[in-house]
Structures are given as C-alpha cells and as structure tokens.
Design a protein around this motif. Structure first.
Motif, PDB file in Angstrom:
ATOM      1  N   GLU A 108     -12.340   9.954  -3.657  1.00  0.00           N
ATOM      2  CA  GLU A 108     -12.128  11.344  -4.069  1.00  0.00           C
ATOM      3  C   GLU A 108     -12.097  11.476  -5.587  1.00  0.00           C
ATOM      4  O   GLU A 108     -12.603  12.432  -6.140  1.00  0.00           O
ATOM      5  CB  GLU A 108     -10.802  11.871  -3.510  1.00  0.00           C
ATOM      6  N   ARG A 109     -11.464  10.508  -6.241  1.00  0.00           N
ATOM      7  CA  ARG A 109     -11.351  10.534  -7.702  1.00  0.00           C
ATOM      8  C   ARG A 109     -12.641  10.119  -8.392  1.00  0.00           C
ATOM      9  O   ARG A 109     -12.797  10.322  -9.583  1.00  0.00           O
ATOM     10  CB  ARG A 109     -10.258   9.567  -8.156  1.00  0.00           C
ATOM     11  N   GLU A 156      -8.762   7.734  -1.330  1.00  0.00           N
ATOM     12  CA  GLU A 156      -8.233   8.355  -2.547  1.00  0.00           C
ATOM     13  C   GLU A 156      -9.100   8.024  -3.758  1.00  0.00           C
ATOM     14  O   GLU A 156      -9.408   8.887  -4.579  1.00  0.00           O
ATOM     15  CB  GLU A 156      -6.795   7.883  -2.779  1.00  0.00           C
ATOM     16  N   LEU A 157      -9.509   6.762  -3.871  1.00  0.00           N
ATOM     17  CA  LEU A 157     -10.347   6.352  -4.999  1.00  0.00           C
ATOM     18  C   LEU A 157     -11.725   7.001  -4.936  1.00  0.00           C
ATOM     19  O   LEU A 157     -12.286   7.371  -5.968  1.00  0.00           O
ATOM     20  CB  LEU A 157     -10.463   4.834  -5.042  1.00  0.00           C
ATOM     21  N   ALA A 170       0.120   5.318  -3.896  1.00  0.00           N
ATOM     22  CA  ALA A 170      -0.109   6.753  -4.143  1.00  0.00           C
ATOM     23  C   ALA A 170       0.791   7.294  -5.251  1.00  0.00           C
ATOM     24  O   ALA A 170       0.291   7.926  -6.191  1.00  0.00           O
ATOM     25  CB  ALA A 170       0.056   7.549  -2.850  1.00  0.00           C
ATOM     26  N   THR A 207       0.809  -1.216   0.000  1.00  0.00           N
ATOM     27  CA  THR A 207       0.000   0.000   0.000  1.00  0.00           C
ATOM     28  C   THR A 207       0.845   1.270   0.000  1.00  0.00           C
ATOM     29  O   THR A 207       0.372   2.316  -0.436  1.00  0.00           O
ATOM     30  CB  THR A 207      -0.941   0.024   1.217  1.00  0.00           C
ATOM     31  N   GLU A 249      -0.610   8.486  -9.124  1.00  0.00           N
ATOM     32  CA  GLU A 249      -0.589   9.941  -9.205  1.00  0.00           C
ATOM     33  C   GLU A 249      -0.541  10.406 -10.667  1.00  0.00           C
ATOM     34  O   GLU A 249       0.302   9.966 -11.448  1.00  0.00           O
ATOM     35  CB  GLU A 249       0.632  10.476  -8.462  1.00  0.00           C
ATOM     36  N   ASP A 309      -6.759   4.377   3.313  1.00  0.00           N
ATOM     37  CA  ASP A 309      -6.176   5.508   2.584  1.00  0.00           C
ATOM     38  C   ASP A 309      -6.400   5.369   1.083  1.00  0.00           C
ATOM     39  O   ASP A 309      -6.750   6.338   0.408  1.00  0.00           O
ATOM     40  CB  ASP A 309      -4.676   5.620   2.870  1.00  0.00           C
ATOM     41  N   ILE A 310      -6.188   4.180   0.555  1.00  0.00           N
ATOM     42  CA  ILE A 310      -6.382   3.945  -0.872  1.00  0.00           C
ATOM     43  C   ILE A 310      -7.854   4.099  -1.243  1.00  0.00           C
ATOM     44  O   ILE A 310      -8.191   4.721  -2.251  1.00  0.00           O
ATOM     45  CB  ILE A 310      -5.856   2.557  -1.278  1.00  0.00           C
TER      46      ILE A 310
END
Length: 128
Positions: free
Chosen positions: A60-61, A57-58, A32, A28, A36, A53-54
């Motif tokens: 958010e995208r 992030e996903l 990031a 993991t 990126e 965390d992953i």
C-alpha cells in the motif's frame, strides 16, 4: 528477562524508534505501530516479519519489500539479495546496544526505566 526490543533504524543503522514487547509475543504484532507515520522506501527484515499483513501494508505504501521468507510461503516474493546484505546494520545496532550491561541483563525493573536506558545508549552509540 524475556523482553523483546523491536527497533526501526535508518539506512545508517541509527535508531529511529523502538517498542518493547513481551518475550512471548510474535514480532509481527509490533510492526504496525512501529512504522506508523514513518516514510521509507524499503523495509529490511528477517523471517520473523514475513507476514501477509505486513507485506500488504508495504505494498500500500509502495515500499520495497526486503524480507527473508519462510520456506512454507506459497507464492515467494522476489528478494533483492544486494539490498538484503545491508540488514547487517540493524544487527550491528543490536550488538552495540547489548554492550551496555544494563540493557543486555535487563537490569531495569520497569519498562519506563528500560526504555530510558535504551534511549541513553542509542544517544551514546550515535555520538561515537
């Protein structure tokens, strides 16, 4: 000999980018920098990438999360089983990559030459 290859492939199983990591690091940690600046609609991964965390992030995208989850996850995330079946393309890429003896045996002495061999092998794989 324990170097990990963390790879990002496209929908056809072709190498997009990769990162070398020491064998004793969690997978993991390298995700990031690997994703990126790359646009994608979904990330298919195995249990090693099941991290809050992953997933954040996903989310958010706006990417679809297709990650096999650890049984200890408190709130399971729904998994698209049909899409998860396509993860075999990533596994197939690694199988093809390991057909090259210098990569499978980690024969290169430096990370730079090992990376060069991976790029060369990926080019040969794509040309087939």
């Amino acid at each position: 000999m324990t170097t990990k290859i963390l790879a990002l492939t496209d929908a056809l199983g072709n190498l997009v980018r990769f990162q070398l990591m020491p064998g004793h690091r969690f997978d993991t940690v390298g995700v990031a920098p690997l994703i990126e600046g790359v646009e994608f609609d979904a990330l298919l991964a195995d249990k090693a990438f099941d991290s809050n965390d992953i997933i954040a992030e996903l989310n958010e995208r706006g990417a679809k999360i297709v990650i096999s989850q650890h049984p200890r996850r408190a709130i399971p995330i729904p998994l698209d089983a049909e899409m998860y079946k396509w993860r075999h393309l990533i596994e197939n890429f690694f199988c093809k990559l390991k057909e090259f003896k210098r990569i499978a045996m980690r024969a290169c002495k430096t990370d730079r030459s090992f990376e060069a061999m991976i790029y060369l092998a990926a080019a040969v794989i794509n040309s087939r």
